[in-house]
Design a protein around this motif. Structure first.
Motif, PDB file in Angstrom:
ATOM      1  N   ILE A 133       0.855  -1.183   0.000  1.00 23.97           N
ATOM      2  CA  ILE A 133       0.000   0.000   0.000  1.00 23.97           C
ATOM      3  C   ILE A 133       0.895   1.238   0.000  1.00 23.97           C
ATOM      4  CG2 ILE A 133      -1.974   1.117   1.081  1.00 23.97           C
ATOM      5  CD1 ILE A 133      -2.434  -1.821   0.340  1.00 23.97           C
ATOM      6  N   HIS A 134       0.676   2.121  -0.959  1.00 26.59           N
ATOM      7  CA  HIS A 134       1.439   3.362  -1.068  1.00 26.59           C
ATOM      8  C   HIS A 134       0.608   4.555  -0.591  1.00 26.59           C
ATOM      9  CE1 HIS A 134       4.737   1.529  -3.379  1.00 26.59           C
ATOM     10  NE2 HIS A 134       3.808   0.840  -4.031  1.00 26.59           N
ATOM     11  N   ASN A 135       1.308   5.641  -0.293  1.00 24.04           N
ATOM     12  CA  ASN A 135       0.691   6.891   0.157  1.00 24.04           C
ATOM     13  C   ASN A 135      -0.031   6.729   1.486  1.00 24.04           C
ATOM     14  OD1 ASN A 135       0.386   9.677  -0.299  1.00 24.04           O
ATOM     15  ND2 ASN A 135      -1.683   9.413  -1.118  1.00 24.04           N
ATOM     16  N   VAL A 136       0.542   5.917   2.370  1.00 20.58           N
ATOM     17  CA  VAL A 136      -0.025   5.686   3.698  1.00 20.58           C
ATOM     18  C   VAL A 136       0.470   6.781   4.644  1.00 20.58           C
ATOM     19  CG1 VAL A 136      -0.076   4.115   5.670  1.00 20.58           C
ATOM     20  CG2 VAL A 136      -0.165   3.204   3.333  1.00 20.58           C
ATOM     21  N   PRO A 137      -0.430   7.542   5.269  1.00 19.59           N
ATOM     22  CA  PRO A 137       0.015   8.608   6.173  1.00 19.59           C
ATOM     23  C   PRO A 137       0.596   8.033   7.462  1.00 19.59           C
ATOM     24  CG  PRO A 137      -2.368   8.369   6.289  1.00 19.59           C
ATOM     25  CD  PRO A 137      -1.903   7.459   5.179  1.00 19.59           C
ATOM     26  N   GLN A 138       1.554   8.743   8.017  1.00 26.02           N
ATOM     27  CA  GLN A 138       2.169   8.333   9.283  1.00 26.02           C
ATOM     28  C   GLN A 138       1.391   8.968  10.430  1.00 26.02           C
ATOM     29  OE1 GLN A 138       6.549   8.561   9.228  1.00 26.02           O
ATOM     30  NE2 GLN A 138       6.447   8.756   7.005  1.00 26.02           N
ATOM     31  N   LEU A 139       0.452   8.195  10.962  1.00 23.42           N
ATOM     32  CA  LEU A 139      -0.495   8.695  11.953  1.00 23.42           C
ATOM     33  C   LEU A 139      -0.641   7.710  13.111  1.00 23.42           C
ATOM     34  CD1 LEU A 139      -3.343   9.771   9.489  1.00 23.42           C
ATOM     35  CD2 LEU A 139      -1.665  11.279  10.558  1.00 23.42           C
ATOM     36  N   ARG A 140      -1.063   8.225  14.259  1.00 22.67           N
ATOM     37  CA  ARG A 140      -1.292   7.368  15.421  1.00 22.67           C
ATOM     38  C   ARG A 140      -2.397   6.345  15.151  1.00 22.67           C
ATOM     39  NH1 ARG A 140       0.415   9.462  20.653  1.00 22.67           N
ATOM     40  NH2 ARG A 140      -1.402   8.436  21.551  1.00 22.67           N
ATOM     41  N   ASP A 141      -3.446   6.729  14.422  1.00 19.32           N
ATOM     42  CA  ASP A 141      -4.531   5.785  14.138  1.00 19.32           C
ATOM     43  C   ASP A 141      -4.070   4.655  13.227  1.00 19.32           C
ATOM     44  OD1 ASP A 141      -6.260   7.126  15.754  1.00 19.32           O
ATOM     45  OD2 ASP A 141      -7.725   7.629  14.203  1.00 19.32           O
ATOM     46  N   VAL A 142      -3.197   4.956  12.287  1.00 22.27           N
ATOM     47  CA  VAL A 142      -2.641   3.910  11.430  1.00 22.27           C
ATOM     48  C   VAL A 142      -1.789   2.959  12.275  1.00 22.27           C
ATOM     49  CG1 VAL A 142      -1.082   3.422   9.502  1.00 22.27           C
ATOM     50  CG2 VAL A 142      -2.722   5.308   9.335  1.00 22.27           C
ATOM     51  N   ASP A 143      -1.008   3.514  13.186  1.00 24.51           N
ATOM     52  CA  ASP A 143      -0.207   2.681  14.089  1.00 24.51           C
ATOM     53  C   ASP A 143      -1.106   1.761  14.913  1.00 24.51           C
ATOM     54  OD1 ASP A 143       2.033   4.024  13.176  1.00 24.51           O
ATOM     55  OD2 ASP A 143       2.128   5.383  14.896  1.00 24.51           O
ATOM     56  N   ALA A 144      -2.232   2.275  15.372  1.00 22.33           N
ATOM     57  CA  ALA A 144      -3.152   1.475  16.179  1.00 22.33           C
ATOM     58  C   ALA A 144      -3.732   0.319  15.372  1.00 22.33           C
ATOM     59  CB  ALA A 144      -4.271   2.361  16.726  1.00 22.33           C
ATOM     60  N   THR A 149      -1.327  -4.388  -5.085  1.00 22.25           N
ATOM     61  CA  THR A 149      -0.543  -3.177  -4.842  1.00 22.25           C
ATOM     62  C   THR A 149      -1.432  -1.986  -5.162  1.00 22.25           C
ATOM     63  OG1 THR A 149       1.557  -4.266  -5.351  1.00 22.25           O
ATOM     64  CG2 THR A 149       1.491  -1.870  -5.532  1.00 22.25           C
ATOM     65  N   TYR A 150      -1.459  -1.009  -4.258  1.00 20.15           N
ATOM     66  CA  TYR A 150      -2.453   0.052  -4.396  1.00 20.15           C
ATOM     67  C   TYR A 150      -1.931   1.361  -3.802  1.00 20.15           C
ATOM     68  CZ  TYR A 150      -7.131   2.107  -4.629  1.00 20.15           C
ATOM     69  OH  TYR A 150      -8.207   2.904  -4.943  1.00 20.15           O
ATOM     70  N   THR A 151      -2.422   2.485  -4.333  1.00 22.10           N
ATOM     71  CA  THR A 151      -2.071   3.809  -3.823  1.00 22.10           C
ATOM     72  C   THR A 151      -3.313   4.487  -3.264  1.00 22.10           C
ATOM     73  OG1 THR A 151      -0.270   4.056  -5.426  1.00 22.10           O
ATOM     74  CG2 THR A 151      -1.100   6.067  -4.387  1.00 22.10           C
ATOM     75  N   VAL A 152      -3.253   4.893  -2.010  1.00 21.96           N
ATOM     76  CA  VAL A 152      -4.381   5.502  -1.306  1.00 21.96           C
ATOM     77  C   VAL A 152      -4.636   6.919  -1.834  1.00 21.96           C
ATOM     78  CG1 VAL A 152      -5.170   6.311   0.969  1.00 21.96           C
ATOM     79  CG2 VAL A 152      -3.937   4.134   0.765  1.00 21.96           C
ATOM     80  N   ILE A 153      -5.897   7.311  -1.891  1.00 18.38           N
ATOM     81  CA  ILE A 153      -6.257   8.656  -2.359  1.00 18.38           C
ATOM     82  C   ILE A 153      -5.779   9.729  -1.366  1.00 18.38           C
ATOM     83  CG2 ILE A 153      -8.290   7.959  -3.665  1.00 18.38           C
ATOM     84  CD1 ILE A 153      -9.989   8.891  -1.239  1.00 18.38           C
ATOM     85  N   PRO A 154      -5.626  10.970  -1.840  1.00 18.77           N
ATOM     86  CA  PRO A 154      -5.321  12.083  -0.932  1.00 18.77           C
ATOM     87  C   PRO A 154      -6.478  12.316   0.050  1.00 18.77           C
ATOM     88  CG  PRO A 154      -4.860  12.674  -3.212  1.00 18.77           C
ATOM     89  CD  PRO A 154      -5.627  11.388  -3.255  1.00 18.77           C
ATOM     90  N   ASP A 155      -6.160  12.874   1.185  1.00 15.68           N
ATOM     91  CA  ASP A 155      -7.129  13.064   2.261  1.00 15.68           C
ATOM     92  C   ASP A 155      -7.922  14.352   2.041  1.00 15.68           C
ATOM     93  OD1 ASP A 155      -8.523  13.412   4.646  1.00 15.68           O
ATOM     94  OD2 ASP A 155      -6.898  12.585   5.862  1.00 15.68           O
ATOM     95  N   TYR A 156      -9.188  14.209   1.659  1.00 17.73           N
ATOM     96  CA  TYR A 156      -9.999  15.398   1.389  1.00 17.73           C
ATOM     97  C   TYR A 156     -10.337  16.158   2.671  1.00 17.73           C
ATOM     98  CZ  TYR A 156     -14.405  13.101   2.849  1.00 17.73           C
ATOM     99  OH  TYR A 156     -15.406  12.487   3.569  1.00 17.73           O
ATOM    100  N   LEU A 157     -10.262  15.501   3.827  1.00 19.10           N
ATOM    101  CA  LEU A 157     -10.508  16.200   5.084  1.00 19.10           C
ATOM    102  C   LEU A 157      -9.303  17.053   5.478  1.00 19.10           C
ATOM    103  CD1 LEU A 157     -12.341  13.328   6.976  1.00 19.10           C
ATOM    104  CD2 LEU A 157     -13.362  15.382   5.959  1.00 19.10           C
TER     105      LEU A 157
END
Length: 416
Positions: free
Chosen positions: A41-52, A224-232
């Protein structure tokens, strides 16, 4: 524990890239459980929720490696079908592993998610949908126990357009026998992104007249996939630009994902220009008051309600913001009052009388979007604003203080 210290009054100028969508990343991570093998998975943000979420995956046996915004997940050795409370309680979206576990393994043992700072968020829609697919649901000692070895496609009507229920049921139905129809489903951009990922794994999902049609398949494969940009995040930075009288290009922002918020900002007097590579935002005048009502996509997002309230504090006239999604999404109100805002809650409606200025103060983030609203208010307040408990903000925004600083804001992260 950290805090943000913000000196108000600095205009924002330049360009900044929008990070990958957290709300798309979380269900996509869960969806890798539907198959054996390694997904990238590409374009994964580095965030606490992703870590969880990754902690839950590793607990169940997934092998995970990360390199900046690239995530590699090997689900071939998953053998623990339990998601314990000590992990699920950190983030309600952890419950999204339930659908994939049922679909692939025929059972799941997942802790019931706890309460939420912005109001009740029940899982009834998830459970009734699972039962419609043929899953037996029971509850013991705070855990949802789901068993269903052979899921059967059916028609599922959601009484409310729950995002996570839609995601869980989409994932569960990919391996069900026959066709599943999900009626009154949520259609946010991150749900469409999940569907694209599932289809890249071999699922057969289509949308027609607002109904999701899922033709079950016998097996899925890694992808293999690339995540969309975060509209929020894009919406938050549009509002930040407006309040700071800025001129900013939001690279990678997708205008089609932000139609409602763009329309409201333009009505207020913000200049917005859509481009293939992103969105230009410019504001150099005092704005007009407006009435806004949150609604499921494509309506105005509840996740941008606190932020738009900060901006409306500076608008001429009286604004009314009606919160229809969460009954307690008002944690930012008292904090904005501390900064001098003329803002109050009347039932489910926020009444905002525009003021000439806000004063910097020590305020506290109590959830992701409340924290973002306070940062935005601090950009335009006189003096210094200190935003405490920024770990909430880190759950949903990737180094937002660094992005704002690159645009000219005077904001730093310090030990609290």
């Amino acid at each position: 524990m950290y805090k943000f210290v913000i000196e108000g009054g600095h205009r924002l100028r330049g360009e900044v890239s929008i990070s990958g969508s957290k709300n798309a990343t979380l269900p996509i991570i869960a969806a890798t459980l539907l198959t054996e093998g390694t997904s990238v998975i590409h374009n994964v943000p580095q965030l606490r929720d992703v870590d969880a979420m990754l902690a839950v995956m590793e607990y169940m046996g997934a092998r995970i490696s990360r390199e900046k915004n690239k995530l590699v997940i090997d689900t071939g050795r998953v053998n623990n079908l339990e998601a314990p409370y000590e992990l699920v309680r950190k983030m309600r979206a952890s419950f999204l592993v339930t659908g994939p576990l049922i679909a692939r393994f025929g059972e799941a043992n997942v802790a019931r998610p706890g309460g939420c700072a912005i109001g009740p968020r029940p899982i009834d829609e998830h459970l009734s949908g699972f039962e419609a697919l043929g899953v037996e649901i029971s509850e013991e000692h705070g855990y949802i126990i789901a068993k269903g070895k052979s899921l059967k496609g059916t028609e599922i009507y959601l009484s409310e357009r729950s995002v996570t229920a839609t995601e869980n049921l989409l994932m569960a139905s990919t391996l069900a026998e026959g066709e599943t129809k999900i009626v009154n489903a949520a259609t946010e951009p991150h749900i469409i992104d999940l569907i694209k990922f599932l289809n890249s794994m071999g699922a057969k999902i289509k949308e027609s007249d607002g109904i999701f049609h899922v033709i079950g398949v016998s097996k899925l494969h890694p992808a293999t996939y690339t995540v969309i940009p975060d509209y929020l995040e894009a919406g938050t930075l549009m509002i930040a630009t407006a309040i700071a009288k800025g001129d900013v290009f939001l690279r990678e922002a997708v205008a089609e994902h932000s139609s409602a918020e763009i329309l409201k900002l333009e009505e207020m007097g913000v200049s917005i220009r859509k481009d293939v590579g992103g969105i230009y935002v410019k504001c150099n005048k005092r704005l007009r008051a407006r009435e806004i009502k949150t609604a499921p996509y494509p309506g105005f997002p509840t996740d941008l309600q606190p932020q738009i309230c900060s901006l409306l504090c500076f608008a001429d006239g009286t604004s009314l913001v009606k919160e229809t999604m969460y009954e307690d999404r008002f944690n930012h109100i008292a904090e904005l009052q501390r900064m001098g805002a003329d803002i109050k809650v009347d039932g489910r409606t926020i009444v905002i009388n525009g003021v000439k200025k806000l004063d910097g103060a020590e305020v506290m983030a109590s959830d992701i979007r409340c924290g973002a609203a306070l940062v935005i208010a601090g950009l335009a307040a006189s003096g210094k604003t200190k935003v405490l408990r920024v770990y909430h903000i880190d759950r949903g925004y990737e180094r937002i203080e660094e992005k704002l600083a690159r645009l000219g804001a005077a904001v730093v992260r310090e030990q609290a």
